[in-house]
Design an enzyme around this catalytic site. Structure first.
Site, PDB file in Angstrom:
ATOM      1  N   GLU A  52      15.225  -4.893  36.345  1.00 41.46           N
ATOM      2  CA  GLU A  52      15.197  -5.679  37.580  1.00 41.46           C
ATOM      3  C   GLU A  52      15.010  -4.716  38.744  1.00 41.46           C
ATOM      4  OE1 GLU A  52      15.059  -8.962  37.028  1.00 41.46           O
ATOM      5  OE2 GLU A  52      14.554  -9.064  39.153  1.00 41.46           O
ATOM      6  N   SER A  53      13.856  -4.816  39.394  1.00 41.96           N
ATOM      7  CA  SER A  53      13.530  -3.829  40.434  1.00 41.96           C
ATOM      8  C   SER A  53      14.532  -3.853  41.591  1.00 41.96           C
ATOM      9  CB  SER A  53      12.111  -4.057  40.948  1.00 41.96           C
ATOM     10  OG  SER A  53      11.952  -5.379  41.408  1.00 41.96           O
ATOM     11  N   CYS A  64       6.671  -2.094  34.437  1.00 35.88           N
ATOM     12  CA  CYS A  64       7.188  -3.388  34.901  1.00 35.88           C
ATOM     13  C   CYS A  64       8.023  -3.220  36.180  1.00 35.88           C
ATOM     14  CB  CYS A  64       7.942  -4.060  33.771  1.00 35.88           C
ATOM     15  SG  CYS A  64       7.989  -5.835  33.941  1.00 35.88           S
ATOM     16  N   ILE A 109       7.083  -9.295  30.250  1.00 33.45           N
ATOM     17  CA  ILE A 109       8.366  -9.991  30.423  1.00 33.45           C
ATOM     18  C   ILE A 109       8.612 -10.184  31.913  1.00 33.45           C
ATOM     19  CG2 ILE A 109      10.854  -9.931  30.004  1.00 33.45           C
ATOM     20  CD1 ILE A 109      10.262  -7.990  27.665  1.00 33.45           C
ATOM     21  N   ARG A 110       8.554 -11.415  32.365  1.00 31.35           N
ATOM     22  CA  ARG A 110       8.656 -11.708  33.815  1.00 31.35           C
ATOM     23  C   ARG A 110       7.906 -10.637  34.603  1.00 31.35           C
ATOM     24  NH1 ARG A 110      13.302 -10.932  35.610  1.00 31.35           N
ATOM     25  NH2 ARG A 110      14.136  -9.946  33.743  1.00 31.35           N
ATOM     26  N   HIS A 129       5.111  -3.752  28.810  1.00 25.49           N
ATOM     27  CA  HIS A 129       6.142  -2.861  28.248  1.00 25.49           C
ATOM     28  C   HIS A 129       5.635  -2.156  26.991  1.00 25.49           C
ATOM     29  CE1 HIS A 129       9.778  -4.236  30.500  1.00 25.49           C
ATOM     30  NE2 HIS A 129       9.025  -5.299  30.684  1.00 25.49           N
ATOM     31  N   GLU A 163       6.850   0.267  25.581  1.00 26.97           N
ATOM     32  CA  GLU A 163       7.995   0.753  24.793  1.00 26.97           C
ATOM     33  C   GLU A 163       8.527  -0.307  23.829  1.00 26.97           C
ATOM     34  OE1 GLU A 163       8.073  -0.338  27.786  1.00 26.97           O
ATOM     35  OE2 GLU A 163       9.997  -1.289  28.254  1.00 26.97           O
TER      36      GLU A 163
HETATM   37  N1  GLN Z   1      10.774  -9.433  37.216  1.00 22.31           N
HETATM   38  C1  GLN Z   1      11.337  -8.115  37.260  1.00 22.31           C
HETATM   39  C2  GLN Z   1      11.391  -7.574  38.683  1.00 22.31           C
HETATM   40  O1  GLN Z   1      10.907  -8.180  39.564  1.00 22.31           O
HETATM   41  C3  GLN Z   1      10.548  -7.160  36.383  1.00 22.31           C
HETATM   42  C4  GLN Z   1      10.643  -7.579  34.957  1.00 22.31           C
HETATM   43  C5  GLN Z   1      10.638  -6.461  33.980  1.00 22.31           C
HETATM   44  O2  GLN Z   1      10.806  -5.275  34.326  1.00 22.31           O
HETATM   45  N2  GLN Z   1      10.534  -6.803  32.738  1.00 22.31           N
HETATM   46  O3  GLN Z   1      11.940  -6.526  38.877  1.00 22.31           O
END
Ligand code: GLN
Length: 191
Positions: A48-49, A79, A133-134, A169, A171
């Site tokens: 989560e950034s 990501c 992923i998101r 990702h 990884e």
């Molecule tokens: N949605 C996340 C963000 O905004 C990033 C998702 C992820 O790193 N898999 O930080």
């Protein structure tokens, strides 16, 4: 060669496992004192950034890492890591390391489409697995940025000199080629 993995939050262990498979040793960056350790490259993982950005500030690690990246430290952001490196984030007021000439679009595939997998071409490597992923994508790039992969017309991997980012990702799949690409970048900076 030693590569540091930012280990504040998110999928950092998976990156360490990928590098171990390539025979590269890693250290974890968990607090400011870890920055005194020796490392030749840095991976910023997914997660989560906003949380990672907040912790980097609270732990007083943000400015040090930003200066090192500007000085040429090879960095690979996946990501959330891509979002942390972006100079501009389309749907967020706050930027973080802001060293790369890209505009990141957070949660670009919508919250409904949380996670998906596909295979797509990566410049210089060929077709590779991509797990999103998101995920963000890169809305636009400017000076010095080379586009390395596009998925359905959206930029999902790019490089600007010492900085490499992917919105997916690597990884989370068995394919080691993107990590190998980064290790090669790091190798070139070691005299
Ligand atoms: N949605 C996340 C963000 O905004 C990033 C998702 C992820 O790193 N898999 O930080």
């Amino acid at each position: 060669m030693q590569i540091a993995v930012l280990a504040l939050q998110g999928a950092f262990i998976e990156h360490e496992q990928m590098l171990a498979k390539l025979g590269v040793s890693t250290i974890e960056l968990r607090q400011k004192s870890d920055l005194a350790k020796s490392f030749d490259g840095l991976i910023i993982p997914g997660g989560e950034s906003t949380v990672q950005g907040k912790l980097l500030r609270e732990l007083d690690m943000l400015n040090d890492l930003k200066a090192r990246i500007k000085n040429g430290l090879p960095v690979f952001g996946t990501c959330a890591g891509l979002i942390l490196l972006a100079k501009s984030i389309q749907n967020d007021e706050r930027t973080h390391l802001a060293t790369m000439n890209i505009v990141a679009v957070r949660n670009a595939y919508g919250r409904q489409l949380g996670s998906f997998y596909d295979e797509c071409a990566f410049e210089g490597i060929g077709k590779i697995p991509m797990t999103f992923i998101r995920a963000p994508y890169i809305g636009s790039v400017s000076e010095g940025v080379e586009i390395l992969a596009e998925y359905h017309g959206n930029i999902v991997a790019a490089r600007q000199g010492n900085q490499l980012v992917t919105s997916f990702h690597p990884e989370l799949n068995d394919d080691l080629s993107v990590h190998q690409y980064f290790v090669d970048m790091v190798q070139k900076t070691i005299k």
